[in-house]
Design a protein around this motif. Sequence first.
Motif, mmCIF file in Angstrom:
data_model
loop_
_atom_site.group_PDB
_atom_site.id
_atom_site.type_symbol
_atom_site.label_atom_id
_atom_site.label_comp_id
_atom_site.label_asym_id
_atom_site.label_seq_id
_atom_site.Cartn_x
_atom_site.Cartn_y
_atom_site.Cartn_z
ATOM 1 N N VAL A 1 0.859 -1.160 0.020
ATOM 2 C CA VAL A 1 -0.013 0.173 -0.201
ATOM 3 C C VAL A 1 0.841 1.132 0.264
ATOM 4 O O VAL A 1 1.746 1.281 0.844
ATOM 5 C CB VAL A 1 -0.984 -0.002 1.263
ATOM 6 N N VAL A 2 0.648 2.116 -0.877
ATOM 7 C CA VAL A 2 1.371 3.495 -0.936
ATOM 8 C C VAL A 2 0.625 4.524 0.175
ATOM 9 O O VAL A 2 -0.518 4.609 0.236
ATOM 10 C CB VAL A 2 1.343 4.020 -2.327
ATOM 11 N N LEU A 3 1.600 4.761 0.824
ATOM 12 C CA LEU A 3 1.227 5.918 1.962
ATOM 13 C C LEU A 3 1.949 7.083 1.884
ATOM 14 O O LEU A 3 3.071 7.304 1.516
ATOM 15 C CB LEU A 3 1.707 5.145 3.586
ATOM 16 N N ASP A 4 1.061 8.170 2.056
ATOM 17 C CA ASP A 4 1.980 9.435 2.147
ATOM 18 C C ASP A 4 1.934 9.968 3.410
ATOM 19 O O ASP A 4 1.855 9.372 4.329
ATOM 20 C CB ASP A 4 0.766 10.547 1.386
ATOM 21 N N ALA A 5 2.616 11.326 3.428
ATOM 22 C CA ALA A 5 2.898 11.766 4.805
ATOM 23 C C ALA A 5 2.029 11.865 5.973
ATOM 24 O O ALA A 5 2.136 11.690 7.028
ATOM 25 C CB ALA A 5 3.712 13.079 4.845
ATOM 26 N N ILE A 6 0.670 11.957 5.566
ATOM 27 C CA ILE A 6 -0.289 12.167 6.292
ATOM 28 C C ILE A 6 -1.005 11.068 6.839
ATOM 29 O O ILE A 6 -1.080 10.644 8.114
ATOM 30 C CB ILE A 6 -1.609 13.212 5.774
ATOM 31 N N GLU B 1 -9.587 -0.053 5.081
ATOM 32 C CA GLU B 1 -10.217 -0.759 3.963
ATOM 33 C C GLU B 1 -9.045 -1.237 3.085
ATOM 34 O O GLU B 1 -9.083 -2.323 2.528
ATOM 35 C CB GLU B 1 -11.125 0.145 2.960
ATOM 36 N N ARG B 2 -8.005 -0.627 2.985
ATOM 37 C CA ARG B 2 -6.613 -1.014 2.378
ATOM 38 C C ARG B 2 -5.815 -2.047 3.084
ATOM 39 O O ARG B 2 -4.973 -2.627 2.692
ATOM 40 C CB ARG B 2 -5.873 0.078 2.012
ATOM 41 N N GLY B 3 -6.352 -2.413 4.410
ATOM 42 C CA GLY B 3 -5.773 -3.272 5.262
ATOM 43 C C GLY B 3 -4.531 -3.115 6.024
ATOM 44 O O GLY B 3 -3.637 -3.862 6.679
ATOM 45 N N VAL B 4 -4.142 -1.686 6.039
ATOM 46 C CA VAL B 4 -3.081 -1.072 6.895
ATOM 47 C C VAL B 4 -3.521 -1.210 8.242
ATOM 48 O O VAL B 4 -2.860 -1.592 9.160
ATOM 49 C CB VAL B 4 -2.951 0.384 6.295
ATOM 50 N N ILE B 5 -4.892 -0.670 8.568
ATOM 51 C CA ILE B 5 -5.279 -0.834 9.951
ATOM 52 C C ILE B 5 -6.035 -2.054 10.211
ATOM 53 O O ILE B 5 -7.053 -2.202 9.631
ATOM 54 C CB ILE B 5 -5.901 0.545 10.400
ATOM 55 N N VAL B 6 -5.518 -2.987 10.957
ATOM 56 C CA VAL B 6 -5.993 -4.175 10.980
ATOM 57 C C VAL B 6 -7.092 -4.502 12.180
ATOM 58 O O VAL B 6 -8.159 -4.869 12.030
ATOM 59 C CB VAL B 6 -4.839 -5.599 11.056
#
Length: 171
Positions: free
Chosen positions: A17-22, A61-66
């Motif tokens: 998953v691509v994450l930005d600074a925020i 939704e993108r599965g970063v926070i499980v």
Amino acid sequence: MPDAPQISAPGAEPTPVVLDAIDRQIIARLHENARIPNVDLARAVGVSPSTCLARVRSLRERGVIVRYTAEIDPAALGYHLQALVSVRIRPGARHLMEQISDELRTQPEVSQLFFLGGSEDFLIHVRVRDSEHVRQFVLKNLSANPAVALTETNLVFEHHTALSAGLRAVI
């Protein structure tokens, strides 16, 4: 908002998953305090509350926070001792490893269970009342199992969670 992850072919490694600074700031703040009110989280990362809520929803939704969890102090519940138990399974019993793993994960003393590559097969982090409790855990759950070839128990004098170093490596 960052692009959604690409869908990988079946059996392929998932695209990170691509994450930005925020997004990274949101994750860091939630890691410190998962109960932070959205308005305070938004203020801390410099976005509007509606934007912050949408970003947190997107991260889920993108599965970063499980999941969100509460960290419990085991000593407050009478579990004053922690140990790491290394386990080696007999070569002829490798087919039982999933079953052994499933059984160990149901034991209330088991805090974490690691399936390893290397000379040991499992590393079990247990939280127990005292040394007799860890002894009974090893005897009942490991030594009595004919599939277990070897155990080694190490007492934990101090335990620190990686609140910053481990998280910084991935965000």
